[in-house]
Scaffold this motif. Sequence first.
Motif, PDB file in Angstrom:
ATOM      1  N   SER A  58       0.825  -1.204   0.000  1.00  0.00           N
ATOM      2  CA  SER A  58       0.000   0.000   0.000  1.00  0.00           C
ATOM      3  C   SER A  58       0.861   1.257   0.000  1.00  0.00           C
ATOM      4  O   SER A  58       0.547   2.235  -0.679  1.00  0.00           O
ATOM      5  CB  SER A  58      -0.921  -0.001   1.223  1.00  0.00           C
ATOM      6  OG  SER A  58      -1.789   1.098   1.212  1.00  0.00           O
ATOM      7  N   ALA A  59       1.962   1.239   0.768  1.00  0.00           N
ATOM      8  CA  ALA A  59       2.850   2.402   0.834  1.00  0.00           C
ATOM      9  C   ALA A  59       3.487   2.678  -0.525  1.00  0.00           C
ATOM     10  O   ALA A  59       3.593   3.838  -0.953  1.00  0.00           O
ATOM     11  CB  ALA A  59       3.927   2.184   1.888  1.00  0.00           C
ATOM     12  N   VAL A  60       3.905   1.624  -1.208  1.00  0.00           N
ATOM     13  CA  VAL A  60       4.514   1.790  -2.532  1.00  0.00           C
ATOM     14  C   VAL A  60       3.502   2.381  -3.519  1.00  0.00           C
ATOM     15  O   VAL A  60       3.804   3.329  -4.259  1.00  0.00           O
ATOM     16  CB  VAL A  60       5.049   0.441  -3.053  1.00  0.00           C
ATOM     17  CG1 VAL A  60       5.477   0.557  -4.513  1.00  0.00           C
ATOM     18  CG2 VAL A  60       6.216  -0.032  -2.205  1.00  0.00           C
ATOM     19  N   CYS A  61       2.293   1.833  -3.523  1.00  0.00           N
ATOM     20  CA  CYS A  61       1.259   2.341  -4.441  1.00  0.00           C
ATOM     21  C   CYS A  61       0.844   3.763  -4.081  1.00  0.00           C
ATOM     22  O   CYS A  61       0.615   4.595  -4.972  1.00  0.00           O
ATOM     23  CB  CYS A  61       0.042   1.415  -4.412  1.00  0.00           C
ATOM     24  SG  CYS A  61       0.336  -0.209  -5.166  1.00  0.00           S
ATOM     25  N   ALA A  62       0.753   4.056  -2.771  1.00  0.00           N
ATOM     26  CA  ALA A  62       0.381   5.403  -2.348  1.00  0.00           C
ATOM     27  C   ALA A  62       1.451   6.416  -2.741  1.00  0.00           C
ATOM     28  O   ALA A  62       1.140   7.534  -3.162  1.00  0.00           O
ATOM     29  CB  ALA A  62       0.152   5.434  -0.842  1.00  0.00           C
ATOM     30  N   ALA A  63       2.726   6.023  -2.604  1.00  0.00           N
ATOM     31  CA  ALA A  63       3.815   6.913  -3.005  1.00  0.00           C
ATOM     32  C   ALA A  63       3.750   7.197  -4.495  1.00  0.00           C
ATOM     33  O   ALA A  63       3.957   8.334  -4.939  1.00  0.00           O
ATOM     34  CB  ALA A  63       5.157   6.285  -2.639  1.00  0.00           C
ATOM     35  N   GLY A  64       3.449   6.156  -5.289  1.00  0.00           N
ATOM     36  CA  GLY A  64       3.299   6.359  -6.730  1.00  0.00           C
ATOM     37  C   GLY A  64       2.142   7.288  -7.048  1.00  0.00           C
ATOM     38  O   GLY A  64       2.248   8.136  -7.942  1.00  0.00           O
ATOM     39  N   LEU A  65       1.048   7.164  -6.281  1.00  0.00           N
ATOM     40  CA  LEU A  65      -0.104   8.039  -6.478  1.00  0.00           C
ATOM     41  C   LEU A  65       0.260   9.493  -6.198  1.00  0.00           C
ATOM     42  O   LEU A  65      -0.117  10.407  -6.939  1.00  0.00           O
ATOM     43  CB  LEU A  65      -1.244   7.601  -5.550  1.00  0.00           C
ATOM     44  CG  LEU A  65      -2.514   8.450  -5.535  1.00  0.00           C
ATOM     45  CD1 LEU A  65      -3.211   8.379  -6.888  1.00  0.00           C
ATOM     46  CD2 LEU A  65      -3.457   7.991  -4.429  1.00  0.00           C
ATOM     47  N   VAL A  66       1.009   9.725  -5.118  1.00  0.00           N
ATOM     48  CA  VAL A  66       1.406  11.085  -4.748  1.00  0.00           C
ATOM     49  C   VAL A  66       2.350  11.675  -5.790  1.00  0.00           C
ATOM     50  O   VAL A  66       2.195  12.826  -6.222  1.00  0.00           O
ATOM     51  CB  VAL A  66       2.069  11.089  -3.359  1.00  0.00           C
ATOM     52  CG1 VAL A  66       2.710  12.450  -3.064  1.00  0.00           C
ATOM     53  CG2 VAL A  66       1.038  10.757  -2.285  1.00  0.00           C
ATOM     54  N   ALA A  68       2.690  10.862  -8.920  1.00  0.00           N
ATOM     55  CA  ALA A  68       2.019  11.068 -10.202  1.00  0.00           C
ATOM     56  C   ALA A  68       0.989  12.180 -10.139  1.00  0.00           C
ATOM     57  O   ALA A  68       0.589  12.717 -11.173  1.00  0.00           O
ATOM     58  CB  ALA A  68       1.343   9.774 -10.659  1.00  0.00           C
ATOM     59  N   GLY A  69       0.564  12.531  -8.923  1.00  0.00           N
ATOM     60  CA  GLY A  69      -0.482  13.524  -8.766  1.00  0.00           C
ATOM     61  C   GLY A  69       0.019  14.825  -8.172  1.00  0.00           C
ATOM     62  O   GLY A  69       0.778  15.562  -8.804  1.00  0.00           O
ATOM     63  N   PRO A  70      -0.384  15.109  -6.926  1.00  0.00           N
ATOM     64  CA  PRO A  70      -0.094  16.430  -6.355  1.00  0.00           C
ATOM     65  C   PRO A  70       1.354  16.677  -5.981  1.00  0.00           C
ATOM     66  O   PRO A  70       1.733  17.815  -5.725  1.00  0.00           O
ATOM     67  CB  PRO A  70      -0.985  16.454  -5.110  1.00  0.00           C
ATOM     68  CG  PRO A  70      -1.172  15.024  -4.751  1.00  0.00           C
ATOM     69  CD  PRO A  70      -1.211  14.280  -6.041  1.00  0.00           C
ATOM     70  N   GLY A  71       2.197  15.635  -5.920  1.00  0.00           N
ATOM     71  CA  GLY A  71       3.606  15.835  -5.587  1.00  0.00           C
ATOM     72  C   GLY A  71       3.879  15.743  -4.088  1.00  0.00           C
ATOM     73  O   GLY A  71       2.960  15.715  -3.264  1.00  0.00           O
ATOM     74  N   LEU A  72       5.166  15.706  -3.756  1.00  0.00           N
ATOM     75  CA  LEU A  72       5.577  15.493  -2.367  1.00  0.00           C
ATOM     76  C   LEU A  72       5.141  16.619  -1.437  1.00  0.00           C
ATOM     77  O   LEU A  72       4.946  16.399  -0.237  1.00  0.00           O
ATOM     78  CB  LEU A  72       7.102  15.327  -2.291  1.00  0.00           C
ATOM     79  CG  LEU A  72       7.667  14.070  -2.975  1.00  0.00           C
ATOM     80  CD1 LEU A  72       9.187  14.068  -2.879  1.00  0.00           C
ATOM     81  CD2 LEU A  72       7.100  12.805  -2.311  1.00  0.00           C
ATOM     82  N   ASN A  73       4.989  17.835  -1.964  1.00  0.00           N
ATOM     83  CA  ASN A  73       4.561  18.950  -1.111  1.00  0.00           C
ATOM     84  C   ASN A  73       3.182  18.713  -0.505  1.00  0.00           C
ATOM     85  O   ASN A  73       2.852  19.274   0.543  1.00  0.00           O
ATOM     86  CB  ASN A  73       4.556  20.260  -1.906  1.00  0.00           C
ATOM     87  CG  ASN A  73       5.955  20.777  -2.180  1.00  0.00           C
ATOM     88  OD1 ASN A  73       6.889  20.465  -1.431  1.00  0.00           O
ATOM     89  ND2 ASN A  73       6.121  21.546  -3.238  1.00  0.00           N
TER      90      ASN A  73
END
Length: 311
Positions: A58-66, A68-73
Motif C-alpha cells: 500500500s505504501a509503494v502504491c500510495a507513493a506512486g499516487l502522490v 504522479a499527482g499532487p507531488g511530495l509537497n
Amino acid sequence: MASRSLDTDRPAAQHPLGGILLRLVTALLLAIMFALVKLAATRGVHVVESLFYRQIGSAVCAAGLVLAGPGLNSLRTRRIGAHVGRMALGVTAMGLNFLAMVMLPLAEATAIGFTVPIFATILAAVTLGEPTGRWRWGAVAAGFLGVLLIVQPGAGGVPLAGAAVALVAALMTASVTIVIRRLGATERASTTVFWFAASSLVPLGLLMLHFGRAHDPTTFAILGVMALAGGLAQLTLTASLRLAPVALVMPMDYTSLLWATLLGAWLFAESPSVSIWLGAPVIIASGLVIVWREHHLARRVALEARAETST
C-alpha cells in the motif's frame, strides 16, 4: 500544470461506466487479497506478518499516487495526531478483518463485513450528529436481522467467535470512515492514504521483531501478490470515486461476495451455508437503502442551497 491535472482532490470529469468498472475491479482485488491472507495463514503466516507486507504494498502504491499527482509537497500536514489516530484505528480494523477471514469461511466473513454502512450510520448519528430518519434506522435494524440469519446463534453453523470478530472489524472499519470524513475537511485523499500506509509500518515493523518468520519462496510469493492486490485496490478505489458518485459505485462492492464464494470453493473447498443466502441479501438490501437515502438527502440539500443562492 500537468501535475495539477492529476491532483486526486480536484473534481474529475465524470465517467460513470469507468467508475463502475474500476469499483468492480476493486471488489475482485480485495477478494483476492483476503483469500490470500487466509491461504497464507494455512502456511504458518501470522496475521501481523500479513498486515506488514500488505502495508508495504500500500505504501509503494500510495507513493506512486502522490508522485504522479499532487507531488511530495502535498504530504505536509499539521494534523499529525489525527493521522496517527486514523492509523491506529485502520491497522486495528484491518487486523480484525484479516483475522475474521482466517476464522470464518470467506463468504460468511465477507457477508458480515457488509455491515460497515450500518455501523457507519449509527456512528455518524452518535458522533457527528447527522440526522438519521426512519428509513436509515429501519435499514440498520434489517441489517442486524440479516446478521442473525447468517450466524443463527445456537444452531452451530457459523463459529460465534469468528462472527464476533467480523462484527467488531466492521465496527472498527466504520469508525475509520468517520475519522476519514473528518480528515477530509482539511487533508487531501492522497495525503491521508500515504500517511496511513507509511506510519503503520512503524508499529507493524516493531511487532515483526516478535511475529516475523522466515517462509518458503511460495509463501513469500503469496504474500507478495496479496500486498500487490491490496495496494492496487487502494488505487482503483480512489479512482472509482473520482469518476462516479459514491451512490453509483458503492453497490458494486457487493460483488465481492461472488468472488469470495468462488475463491473459498477453489482454495479451501468451502461451501456456503444455506443461511448465508438468507442473510446476505437482507444485509445488502439494508446497505443499499442507506446509500440511496444518503444520496437522496445530499441531492435535496444541494438543490435547496442552489435555490437559496439564486434568490
